[in-house]
Design an enzyme around this catalytic site. Structure first.
Site, PDB file in Angstrom:
ATOM      1  N   ASP A 142       0.814  -1.227   0.000  1.00  0.00           N
ATOM      2  CA  ASP A 142       0.000   0.000   0.000  1.00  0.00           C
ATOM      3  C   ASP A 142       0.841   1.268   0.000  1.00  0.00           C
ATOM      4  O   ASP A 142       0.449   2.297   0.567  1.00  0.00           O
ATOM      5  CB  ASP A 142      -0.964   0.007   1.209  1.00  0.00           C
ATOM      6  CG  ASP A 142      -1.850  -1.222   1.221  1.00  0.00           C
ATOM      7  OD1 ASP A 142      -2.211  -1.684   0.133  1.00  0.00           O
ATOM      8  OD2 ASP A 142      -2.172  -1.714   2.317  1.00  0.00           O
ATOM      9  N   LYS A 173       1.834   2.188  -5.077  1.00  0.00           N
ATOM     10  CA  LYS A 173       2.415   1.663  -6.327  1.00  0.00           C
ATOM     11  C   LYS A 173       1.481   1.935  -7.500  1.00  0.00           C
ATOM     12  O   LYS A 173       1.930   2.184  -8.608  1.00  0.00           O
ATOM     13  CB  LYS A 173       2.643   0.142  -6.209  1.00  0.00           C
ATOM     14  CG  LYS A 173       3.615  -0.252  -5.103  1.00  0.00           C
ATOM     15  CD  LYS A 173       3.712  -1.755  -4.951  1.00  0.00           C
ATOM     16  CE  LYS A 173       2.469  -2.397  -4.414  1.00  0.00           C
ATOM     17  NZ  LYS A 173       2.103  -2.028  -3.038  1.00  0.00           N
ATOM     18  N   GLY A 208      -4.451  -4.292  -3.730  1.00  0.00           N
ATOM     19  CA  GLY A 208      -5.449  -3.270  -4.011  1.00  0.00           C
ATOM     20  C   GLY A 208      -4.693  -2.026  -4.417  1.00  0.00           C
ATOM     21  O   GLY A 208      -4.034  -1.412  -3.582  1.00  0.00           O
ATOM     22  N   HIS A 209      -4.711  -1.703  -5.704  1.00  0.00           N
ATOM     23  CA  HIS A 209      -3.930  -0.569  -6.216  1.00  0.00           C
ATOM     24  C   HIS A 209      -4.899   0.524  -6.655  1.00  0.00           C
ATOM     25  O   HIS A 209      -5.768   0.288  -7.485  1.00  0.00           O
ATOM     26  CB  HIS A 209      -3.048  -1.022  -7.382  1.00  0.00           C
ATOM     27  CG  HIS A 209      -1.997  -2.008  -6.969  1.00  0.00           C
ATOM     28  ND1 HIS A 209      -1.054  -2.515  -7.830  1.00  0.00           N
ATOM     29  CD2 HIS A 209      -1.730  -2.584  -5.768  1.00  0.00           C
ATOM     30  CE1 HIS A 209      -0.261  -3.357  -7.182  1.00  0.00           C
ATOM     31  NE2 HIS A 209      -0.656  -3.423  -5.934  1.00  0.00           N
ATOM     32  N   GLN A 226       1.994  -6.164  -3.389  1.00  0.00           N
ATOM     33  CA  GLN A 226       2.519  -6.197  -2.024  1.00  0.00           C
ATOM     34  C   GLN A 226       3.790  -5.340  -1.899  1.00  0.00           C
ATOM     35  O   GLN A 226       4.080  -4.568  -2.780  1.00  0.00           O
ATOM     36  CB  GLN A 226       2.792  -7.632  -1.559  1.00  0.00           C
ATOM     37  CG  GLN A 226       1.536  -8.464  -1.306  1.00  0.00           C
ATOM     38  CD  GLN A 226       0.901  -9.016  -2.564  1.00  0.00           C
ATOM     39  OE1 GLN A 226       1.537  -9.715  -3.333  1.00  0.00           O
ATOM     40  NE2 GLN A 226      -0.361  -8.722  -2.780  1.00  0.00           N
TER      41      GLN A 226
HETATM   42  P1  GDP Z   1      -0.763   0.372  -3.549  1.00  0.00           P
HETATM   43  O1  GDP Z   1      -1.352  -0.916  -3.079  1.00  0.00           O
HETATM   44  O2  GDP Z   1       0.697   0.434  -3.297  1.00  0.00           O
HETATM   45  O3  GDP Z   1      -1.110   0.706  -4.980  1.00  0.00           O
HETATM   46  O4  GDP Z   1      -1.415   1.505  -2.640  1.00  0.00           O
HETATM   47  P2  GDP Z   1      -2.980   1.648  -2.228  1.00  0.00           P
HETATM   48  O5  GDP Z   1      -3.732   2.121  -3.418  1.00  0.00           O
HETATM   49  O6  GDP Z   1      -3.454   0.420  -1.542  1.00  0.00           O
HETATM   50  O7  GDP Z   1      -2.889   2.754  -1.099  1.00  0.00           O
HETATM   51  C1  GDP Z   1      -2.412   4.042  -1.346  1.00  0.00           C
HETATM   52  C2  GDP Z   1      -3.540   5.040  -1.024  1.00  0.00           C
HETATM   53  O8  GDP Z   1      -3.007   6.335  -0.934  1.00  0.00           O
HETATM   54  C3  GDP Z   1      -4.601   5.112  -2.086  1.00  0.00           C
HETATM   55  O9  GDP Z   1      -5.833   5.398  -1.478  1.00  0.00           O
HETATM   56  C4  GDP Z   1      -4.147   6.289  -2.955  1.00  0.00           C
HETATM   57  O10 GDP Z   1      -5.221   6.922  -3.649  1.00  0.00           O
HETATM   58  C5  GDP Z   1      -3.599   7.193  -1.900  1.00  0.00           C
HETATM   59  N1  GDP Z   1      -2.507   8.084  -2.320  1.00  0.00           N
HETATM   60  C6  GDP Z   1      -1.548   7.875  -3.253  1.00  0.00           C
HETATM   61  N2  GDP Z   1      -0.627   8.870  -3.233  1.00  0.00           N
HETATM   62  C7  GDP Z   1      -1.036   9.714  -2.259  1.00  0.00           C
HETATM   63  C8  GDP Z   1      -0.485  10.929  -1.731  1.00  0.00           C
HETATM   64  O11 GDP Z   1       0.573  11.400  -2.109  1.00  0.00           O
HETATM   65  N3  GDP Z   1      -1.184  11.520  -0.718  1.00  0.00           N
HETATM   66  C9  GDP Z   1      -2.356  11.021  -0.235  1.00  0.00           C
HETATM   67  N4  GDP Z   1      -2.966  11.682   0.742  1.00  0.00           N
HETATM   68  N5  GDP Z   1      -2.874   9.869  -0.694  1.00  0.00           N
HETATM   69  C10 GDP Z   1      -2.221   9.226  -1.686  1.00  0.00           C
HETATM   70  P1  IMO Z   2      -0.796  -4.183  -2.257  1.00  0.00           P
HETATM   71  O1  IMO Z   2      -0.373  -4.726  -3.601  1.00  0.00           O
HETATM   72  C1  IMO Z   2      -0.888  -4.598   2.080  1.00  0.00           C
HETATM   73  C2  IMO Z   2      -0.798  -8.683   3.653  1.00  0.00           C
HETATM   74  C3  IMO Z   2      -2.026  -9.167   4.389  1.00  0.00           C
HETATM   75  C4  IMO Z   2      -1.393 -10.111   5.377  1.00  0.00           C
HETATM   76  C5  IMO Z   2      -0.265 -10.748   4.579  1.00  0.00           C
HETATM   77  C6  IMO Z   2      -0.626 -12.099   3.971  1.00  0.00           C
HETATM   78  O2  IMO Z   2      -2.095  -3.451  -2.289  1.00  0.00           O
HETATM   79  O3  IMO Z   2       0.307  -3.421  -1.621  1.00  0.00           O
HETATM   80  P2  IMO Z   2      -2.194 -12.841   1.945  1.00  0.00           P
HETATM   81  O4  IMO Z   2      -3.670 -12.648   1.726  1.00  0.00           O
HETATM   82  O5  IMO Z   2      -1.344 -12.263   0.875  1.00  0.00           O
HETATM   83  O6  IMO Z   2      -1.836 -14.269   2.243  1.00  0.00           O
HETATM   84  O7  IMO Z   2      -1.892 -12.037   3.317  1.00  0.00           O
HETATM   85  O8  IMO Z   2       0.035  -9.835   3.538  1.00  0.00           O
HETATM   86  N1  IMO Z   2      -1.042  -8.177   2.274  1.00  0.00           N
HETATM   87  C7  IMO Z   2      -1.027  -6.884   1.953  1.00  0.00           C
HETATM   88  N2  IMO Z   2      -0.883  -5.779   2.733  1.00  0.00           N
HETATM   89  N3  IMO Z   2      -0.992  -4.480   0.731  1.00  0.00           N
HETATM   90  C8  IMO Z   2      -1.111  -5.573  -0.056  1.00  0.00           C
HETATM   91  O9  IMO Z   2      -1.090  -5.499  -1.401  1.00  0.00           O
HETATM   92  C9  IMO Z   2      -1.167  -6.842   0.552  1.00  0.00           C
HETATM   93  N4  IMO Z   2      -1.300  -8.101   0.091  1.00  0.00           N
HETATM   94  C10 IMO Z   2      -1.204  -8.907   1.150  1.00  0.00           C
HETATM   95  O10 IMO Z   2      -2.715  -8.100   5.008  1.00  0.00           O
HETATM   96  O11 IMO Z   2      -0.798  -9.380   6.431  1.00  0.00           O
HETATM   97 MG    MG Z   3      -2.829  -1.617  -1.807  1.00  0.00          MG
END
Ligand code: GDP
Ligand code: IMO
Ligand code: MG
Length: 426
Positions: free
Chosen positions: A13, A16, A40-41, A224
């Protein structure tokens, strides 16, 4: 010809999705090589928000070929749901989205097994419940695995599931109060999914080799974060795949020697979902404030993410493992309004100072962070667009992180939208 990798440097998270979306404009293909719908991206374009779980972020651009590589585990209903949602939203998703015939398939018994195992508080990992671990387990143990290509041959699929399902039912019954599955119904259900998937299934390894030979540019999007990597993460509180660049070779068939640029993505603080040690965790009002301002709730499960200070010991470790060329520092805006900001630059382990990241979770759990404390800033950063727009204290914080990690920071992100991005170097 660019062959780029976007890789997370913390526990996932890191945003990416945002960086992949920005870079996808400069690439012909975007490839996922690990994980599945546990990811979840998020991508934000003005008032439009997309949450991609199984599909590569490139799928938002019709001119980009998006590839689900062989290293990914595919849950077909999720694939159908995501594609349908994008199409309903007016996006053109056709055969620009491809799935490897060698990718493994998640079946409902995988999720049932995970549910039963996670119910045991002693051995719980805090997984996403998407069947990821049990599916990878079947892949590695070989006997009971189904690959995407198997869905295309009805008789073969029937033969396989007639062998696998009775075994799975016995296993599940031994684990607890489990659902029982019927092989014939699963065959019919999955043959239905296969109809939808068919136009997208191909030998993506060969496709990527051909694209590289033709001089096309490829972007590998990790799922991840490196601290969740099955080998180098905080085992056993990790996922079941290689989220580091080392996952690219087995997970797509493309040689890691082809990579021209590795971009590590890190948050300006740290978050973690699920169980496992987290030395800089703020289990207090400040952690709650960061969670609120950063909207730190899981994209996949909705669980509140644990939040804490930036851990430079951890990120130095992962930046080295991933061999990154540069780092993009995300969500800096979330830290506005704090009197002071902290960066962990070493740990105290049983009273002794260490500056390396321990190799096992139990030792990491005993580490206390040693902080560099810096002045905070009160300004709202969300409208900053150039390096000069950053207050001096925020810039000093960014520079200090780069100095401690020993890698350049190329981008600072100050909001979810693609425009809320500051390029520090061209
Ligand atoms: P990923 O799994 O690495 O793609 O990241 P996620 O999408 O799960 O989580 C990142 C969250 O931060 C999402 O809700 C994005 O919309 C949000 N986000 C991304 N860049 C920024 C930023 O610079 N500032 C803020 N406040 N939110 C951001
Ligand atoms: P993105 O791509 C954050 C975590 C789960 C748990 C561990 C194992 O959005 O960054 P799993 O279901 O993979 O066997 O769970 O890994 N986990 C993540 N945490 N972002 C993710 O993906 C994750 N994918 C798995 O919460 O701790
Ligand atoms: Mg994510």
């Amino acid at each position: 010809m660019a062959v780029t990798n976007v890789v997370g440097l913390q526990w996932g998270d890191e945003a990416k999705g945002k960086i992949t979306d920005i870079l996808s404009d400069q690439h012909d293909c975007v490839v996922r090589y690990n994980g599945g719908a546990n990811a979840g991206h998020t991508v934000v374009w003005g008032d439009r928000k997309f949450a991609l779980s199984l599909l590569p972020t490139g799928v938002l651009k019709p001119q980009v070929t998006s590839v689900i590589g062989n290293g990914v585990v595919v849950y077909p209903p999720r694939f159908i749901e995501e594609v349908t949602k994008l199409r309903d939203g007016g996006l053109d998703v056709g055969t620009n989205l491809l799935v490897s015939d060698k990718a493994h398939v998640i079946l409902p018994y995988h999720m049932e097994e995970e549910r039963l195992l996670e119910a045991d508080s002693e051995s719980q990992i805090g997984t996403t419940g998407r069947g990821i671990g049990p599916c990878y387990q079947d892949k590695v143990s070989r006997r009971f695995a189904i690959r995407v290509g198997d869905l295309l041959d009805a008789e073969h699929l029937r033969e396989r599931l007639r062998v696998i399902v009775p075994y799975k039912n016995k296993l599940l019954a031994a684990l607890g109060d489990a659902k029982s599955f019927d092989a014939e119904s699963l065959v019919e259900e999955y043959l239905g999914y296969a109809e939808f998937l068919k136009p997208h299934i191909t030998d993506t390894t060969r496709l990527l080799h051909d694209r590289i030979a033709a001089g096309k540019s490829i972007l590998f999007e990790a799922a991840q974060g490196s601290l969740l990597d099955v080998d180098h993460g905080t085992f056993p509180y990790v996922t079941s795949s290689s989220s580091l660049p080392s996952g690219i070779w087995p997970g797509s068939g493309i040689s890691a020697r082809r990579l021209t640029r590795i971009i590590g993505v890190a948050k300006a603080y740290t978050s973690r979902v699920g169980r496992g040690p987290f030395p800089t965790e703020l289990d207090n009002d400040l952690g709650e404030r960061i969670r609120k301002v950063g909207r730190e709730y899981g994209t996949v499960t909705g669980r509140p993410r644990r939040c804490g200070w930036f851990d430079a010991v951890a990120v130095k470790y992962t930046a080295t493992l991933a061999d990154v060329d540069e780092i993009t520092l995300m969500l800096l805006d979330v830290l506005s309004g704090l009197d002071e900001v902290n960066i962990a630059t070493s740990y105290l382990l049983d009273g002794k100072r260490i500056d390396h990241f321990p190799s096992d979770a139990a030792t990491l759990a005993r580490c206390m962070p040693v902080y560099d404390t810096m002045p905070g800033w009160s300004e709202d950063l969300t409208t900053a667009r150039t390096p000069g727009d950053l207050p001096a204290a925020a810039r000093a914080y960014v520079d200090r992180i780069a100095a401690v990690i020993g890698k350049p920071i190329s981008i600072v992100s100050v909001g979810p939208d693609r425009d809320q991005t500051i390029h520090l170097k061209s």
